[in-house]
Design a protein around this motif. Sequence first.
Motif, mmCIF file in Angstrom:
data_model
loop_
_atom_site.group_PDB
_atom_site.id
_atom_site.type_symbol
_atom_site.label_atom_id
_atom_site.label_comp_id
_atom_site.label_asym_id
_atom_site.label_seq_id
_atom_site.Cartn_x
_atom_site.Cartn_y
_atom_site.Cartn_z
ATOM 1 N N MET A 35 48.398 -1.561 -31.690
ATOM 2 C CA MET A 35 47.300 -1.977 -31.040
ATOM 3 C C MET A 35 47.561 -2.292 -29.603
ATOM 4 O O MET A 35 46.536 -1.920 -28.641
ATOM 5 C CB MET A 35 46.523 -2.960 -31.666
ATOM 6 C CG MET A 35 45.409 -3.427 -31.263
ATOM 7 S SD MET A 35 43.995 -2.317 -31.441
ATOM 8 C CE MET A 35 42.759 -3.454 -30.812
ATOM 9 N N VAL A 36 48.307 -3.357 -29.326
ATOM 10 C CA VAL A 36 48.593 -3.770 -27.990
ATOM 11 C C VAL A 36 49.103 -2.552 -27.102
ATOM 12 O O VAL A 36 48.696 -2.482 -25.917
ATOM 13 C CB VAL A 36 49.710 -4.824 -28.044
ATOM 14 C CG1 VAL A 36 50.061 -5.307 -26.786
ATOM 15 C CG2 VAL A 36 49.324 -6.054 -28.902
ATOM 16 N N LYS A 37 49.992 -1.779 -27.344
ATOM 17 C CA LYS A 37 50.497 -0.621 -26.893
ATOM 18 C C LYS A 37 49.372 0.341 -26.006
ATOM 19 O O LYS A 37 49.203 0.651 -25.031
ATOM 20 C CB LYS A 37 51.468 0.317 -27.648
ATOM 21 C CG LYS A 37 52.600 -0.317 -28.019
ATOM 22 C CD LYS A 37 53.606 -0.698 -26.831
ATOM 23 C CE LYS A 37 54.778 -1.368 -27.427
ATOM 24 N NZ LYS A 37 55.632 -1.952 -26.240
ATOM 25 N N LYS A 38 48.175 0.293 -26.971
ATOM 26 C CA LYS A 38 46.920 0.935 -26.461
ATOM 27 C C LYS A 38 46.361 0.459 -25.368
ATOM 28 O O LYS A 38 45.677 1.346 -24.595
ATOM 29 C CB LYS A 38 46.199 1.386 -27.658
ATOM 30 C CG LYS A 38 46.750 2.459 -28.687
ATOM 31 C CD LYS A 38 45.828 2.583 -29.948
ATOM 32 C CE LYS A 38 46.313 3.645 -30.746
ATOM 33 N NZ LYS A 38 45.541 3.775 -31.893
ATOM 34 N N ILE A 39 46.143 -0.614 -25.394
ATOM 35 C CA ILE A 39 45.686 -1.340 -24.258
ATOM 36 C C ILE A 39 46.570 -1.863 -22.945
ATOM 37 O O ILE A 39 45.794 -2.149 -21.982
ATOM 38 C CB ILE A 39 44.732 -2.535 -24.732
ATOM 39 C CG1 ILE A 39 45.745 -3.610 -25.301
ATOM 40 C CG2 ILE A 39 43.806 -2.288 -25.742
ATOM 41 C CD1 ILE A 39 45.198 -4.998 -25.333
ATOM 42 N N LEU A 40 47.554 -1.289 -23.052
ATOM 43 C CA LEU A 40 48.434 -1.932 -21.993
ATOM 44 C C LEU A 40 48.296 -1.037 -20.666
ATOM 45 O O LEU A 40 48.320 -1.591 -19.640
ATOM 46 C CB LEU A 40 50.074 -1.955 -22.428
ATOM 47 C CG LEU A 40 50.507 -2.993 -23.066
ATOM 48 C CD1 LEU A 40 52.054 -2.922 -23.394
ATOM 49 C CD2 LEU A 40 50.607 -4.298 -22.049
ATOM 50 N N LEU A 41 48.292 0.237 -20.785
ATOM 51 C CA LEU A 41 47.774 1.092 -19.557
ATOM 52 C C LEU A 41 46.358 0.900 -19.077
ATOM 53 O O LEU A 41 46.563 0.592 -17.832
ATOM 54 C CB LEU A 41 48.202 2.475 -19.974
ATOM 55 C CG LEU A 41 47.942 3.673 -18.932
ATOM 56 C CD1 LEU A 41 48.926 3.284 -17.777
ATOM 57 C CD2 LEU A 41 47.875 5.003 -19.510
ATOM 58 N N PRO A 42 45.452 0.782 -19.696
ATOM 59 C CA PRO A 42 44.043 0.222 -19.189
ATOM 60 C C PRO A 42 44.136 -0.887 -18.610
ATOM 61 O O PRO A 42 43.721 -1.262 -17.302
ATOM 62 C CB PRO A 42 43.299 0.305 -20.099
ATOM 63 C CG PRO A 42 43.838 1.333 -21.157
ATOM 64 C CD PRO A 42 45.311 1.079 -21.160
ATOM 65 N N ALA A 43 44.847 -2.116 -19.263
ATOM 66 C CA ALA A 43 45.074 -3.413 -18.529
ATOM 67 C C ALA A 43 45.788 -3.491 -17.152
ATOM 68 O O ALA A 43 45.268 -4.143 -16.471
ATOM 69 C CB ALA A 43 45.644 -4.226 -19.780
ATOM 70 N N SER A 44 46.807 -2.624 -17.422
ATOM 71 C CA SER A 44 47.738 -2.440 -16.238
ATOM 72 C C SER A 44 46.657 -2.037 -14.916
ATOM 73 O O SER A 44 47.190 -2.403 -13.717
ATOM 74 C CB SER A 44 48.915 -1.591 -16.433
ATOM 75 O OG SER A 44 49.620 -2.292 -17.538
ATOM 76 N N ILE A 45 46.148 -0.671 -15.293
ATOM 77 C CA ILE A 45 45.298 -0.153 -14.294
ATOM 78 C C ILE A 45 44.211 -1.193 -13.532
ATOM 79 O O ILE A 45 43.979 -1.310 -12.591
ATOM 80 C CB ILE A 45 44.792 1.119 -14.616
ATOM 81 C CG1 ILE A 45 45.852 2.147 -15.008
ATOM 82 C CG2 ILE A 45 43.748 1.824 -13.849
ATOM 83 C CD1 ILE A 45 45.379 3.311 -15.644
ATOM 84 N N LEU A 46 43.442 -1.923 -14.489
ATOM 85 C CA LEU A 46 42.348 -2.770 -14.258
ATOM 86 C C LEU A 46 43.120 -3.745 -13.331
ATOM 87 O O LEU A 46 42.266 -4.506 -12.247
ATOM 88 C CB LEU A 46 41.896 -3.270 -15.636
ATOM 89 C CG LEU A 46 40.675 -4.057 -15.294
ATOM 90 C CD1 LEU A 46 39.487 -3.348 -14.372
ATOM 91 C CD2 LEU A 46 40.183 -4.612 -16.530
ATOM 92 N N TYR A 47 44.279 -4.353 -13.820
ATOM 93 C CA TYR A 47 44.686 -5.649 -13.286
ATOM 94 C C TYR A 47 45.006 -5.063 -11.668
ATOM 95 O O TYR A 47 44.933 -6.012 -10.838
ATOM 96 C CB TYR A 47 45.963 -6.058 -14.012
ATOM 97 C CG TYR A 47 46.560 -7.336 -13.274
ATOM 98 C CD1 TYR A 47 46.192 -8.314 -13.677
ATOM 99 C CD2 TYR A 47 47.739 -7.278 -12.395
ATOM 100 C CE1 TYR A 47 46.690 -9.694 -13.187
ATOM 101 C CE2 TYR A 47 48.028 -8.381 -11.818
ATOM 102 C CZ TYR A 47 47.780 -9.566 -12.192
ATOM 103 O OH TYR A 47 48.180 -10.592 -11.785
ATOM 104 N N THR A 48 45.670 -3.799 -11.530
ATOM 105 C CA THR A 48 46.079 -3.374 -10.309
ATOM 106 C C THR A 48 44.863 -3.194 -9.474
ATOM 107 O O THR A 48 45.138 -3.741 -8.105
ATOM 108 C CB THR A 48 47.024 -2.240 -10.622
ATOM 109 O OG1 THR A 48 48.002 -2.382 -11.234
ATOM 110 C CG2 THR A 48 47.420 -1.755 -9.150
ATOM 111 N N LEU A 49 43.882 -2.715 -9.856
ATOM 112 C CA LEU A 49 42.725 -2.541 -9.103
ATOM 113 C C LEU A 49 42.044 -3.834 -8.788
ATOM 114 O O LEU A 49 41.620 -4.202 -7.565
ATOM 115 C CB LEU A 49 41.517 -1.628 -9.949
ATOM 116 C CG LEU A 49 41.921 0.001 -10.051
ATOM 117 C CD1 LEU A 49 41.070 0.519 -10.956
ATOM 118 C CD2 LEU A 49 42.237 0.459 -8.543
#
Length: 120
Positions: free
Chosen positions: A1-15
């Motif tokens: 579950m956590v692995k699935k949200i890491l990429l979107p979270a990383s992108i959102l955090y970067t933006l």
Amino acid sequence: MVKKILLPASILYTLTLIIASLITLKAVPSLGSSFDDKIYHIVAYTGLAFLWTSTYKPFKTRYIPFVVFFLSAFLGFILELLQYLVNPNRTYDTYDLIANGLGAMFGTLIAVQINVYKLK
């Protein structure tokens, strides 16, 4: 579950970090120190590097932590230059670059250590 949200979270955090770096921020809370700005930079880039290092398993490809560190620090450099060029209310600061690099290093090291701990 956590692995699935890491990429979107990383992108959102970067933006979010990019936008926050380029706009004029008003009423930023004070931490009561003369180095508040540097502390914010360290924390922001620690989070950035931590998220991206956690997104990509560093032990599948051993160079990922180095890539994340350098790209995070490079993003900090580019954003400092863009602040100077784009927003007249923001300035270039070499100490911010150092704080960004320290944060990128801390975030990468913390994520790597957590992954090492998980392997034991």
